[in-house]
Design an enzyme around this catalytic site. Structure first.
Site, PDB file in Angstrom:
ATOM      1  N   MET A 147     -51.952  25.360  46.196  1.00  0.00           N
ATOM      2  CA  MET A 147     -52.133  26.161  47.355  1.00  0.00           C
ATOM      3  C   MET A 147     -53.610  26.594  47.290  1.00  0.00           C
ATOM      4  SD  MET A 147     -49.394  25.170  48.775  1.00  0.00           S
ATOM      5  CE  MET A 147     -49.857  26.223  50.138  1.00  0.00           C
ATOM      6  N   GLU A 148     -54.145  27.087  46.224  1.00  0.00           N
ATOM      7  CA  GLU A 148     -55.384  27.676  46.447  1.00  0.00           C
ATOM      8  C   GLU A 148     -56.551  26.452  47.029  1.00  0.00           C
ATOM      9  OE1 GLU A 148     -52.942  30.476  44.224  1.00  0.00           O
ATOM     10  OE2 GLU A 148     -53.191  28.264  44.148  1.00  0.00           O
TER      11      GLU A 148
ATOM     12  N   ASP B 180     -64.662  27.896  63.894  1.00  0.00           N
ATOM     13  CA  ASP B 180     -65.512  29.199  64.461  1.00  0.00           C
ATOM     14  C   ASP B 180     -66.716  29.194  64.932  1.00  0.00           C
ATOM     15  OD1 ASP B 180     -64.925  31.930  65.194  1.00  0.00           O
ATOM     16  OD2 ASP B 180     -66.113  32.330  63.342  1.00  0.00           O
TER      17      ASP B 180
ATOM     18  N   CYS C 140     -46.716  32.693  46.741  1.00  0.00           N
ATOM     19  CA  CYS C 140     -47.620  32.008  45.908  1.00  0.00           C
ATOM     20  C   CYS C 140     -47.881  33.269  44.832  1.00  0.00           C
ATOM     21  CB  CYS C 140     -48.693  32.016  46.503  1.00  0.00           C
ATOM     22  SG  CYS C 140     -48.994  30.250  47.370  1.00  0.00           S
ATOM     23  N   HIS C 141     -48.055  32.930  43.532  1.00  0.00           N
ATOM     24  CA  HIS C 141     -48.447  33.816  42.551  1.00  0.00           C
ATOM     25  C   HIS C 141     -49.733  34.373  42.720  1.00  0.00           C
ATOM     26  CE1 HIS C 141     -44.643  31.914  40.978  1.00  0.00           C
ATOM     27  NE2 HIS C 141     -44.512  32.973  40.346  1.00  0.00           N
TER      28      HIS C 141
END
Length: 171
Positions: free
Chosen positions: A113-114, A128, A76-77
């Protein structure tokens, strides 16, 4: 069939050179869900879990994850994100939490992707925060919902039962 852009002519992994692409407005929306026992969902809703405000912590975790996506996904950039949002819907029918994350940027490459990373880390954070009372929770249906900008224009997931159909719209 489209060529995989992260492979060179010899099949080796590479980071795509986006230097010649135009800077455009880009936005992506992703979603995920976490299924839990009804009692766990009620504890999330009433903010009665001992670890604190589950959704507030998950929101911050998702935003932070989007900002650090390039550290998690090797090719990824790094992107100077303009905005990231993470929202939740408590769904009694599931029962569980629907997570929606969006990211936007003015850049040479997209923010899919972000957005996906934000949605997944937000769901993981809910797990969690709740695992002490419900280890059987299940995270699933992580997917890209919509992307805008760049050469391919607008892409939007169609509402299909199998989750695999999509539409491509050029704008």
């Amino acid at each position: 069939m489209t060529t995989l852009t992260h492979l060179d002519a010899q099949g080796r992994a590479r980071m795509v050179n986006v230097g010649d692409k135009a800077i455009t407005a880009r936005r992506a929306v992703a979603s995920a869900q976490i299924v839990m026992r009804p009692e766990t969902l009620e504890q999330v809703r009433s903010n009665s879990l001992s670890k604190g405000d589950v959704l507030a912590v998950a929101r911050i975790a998702g935003i932070q994850a989007a900002k650090r996506c390039d550290e998690l996904i090797p090719l990824c950039h790094s992107l100077p994100l303009d905005a990231v949002s993470v929202d939740f819907e408590l769904d009694d029918a599931l029962p569980g939490v629907l997570v929606t994350a969006s990211a936007s940027v003015q850049s040479r490459t997209g923010v899919e992707m972000e957005a996906l990373t934000a949605a997944s880390v937000a769901a993981l954070t809910i797990y969690d925060m709740c695992k002490a009372v419900d280890k059987g929770m299940m995270i699933d249906k992580l997917c890209l919902v919509r992307k805008e900008g760049g050469r391919s224009g607008v892409w939007e997931r169609a509402n299909s039962p199998d989750g695999h159909q999509d539409t491509q719209n050029e704008e």
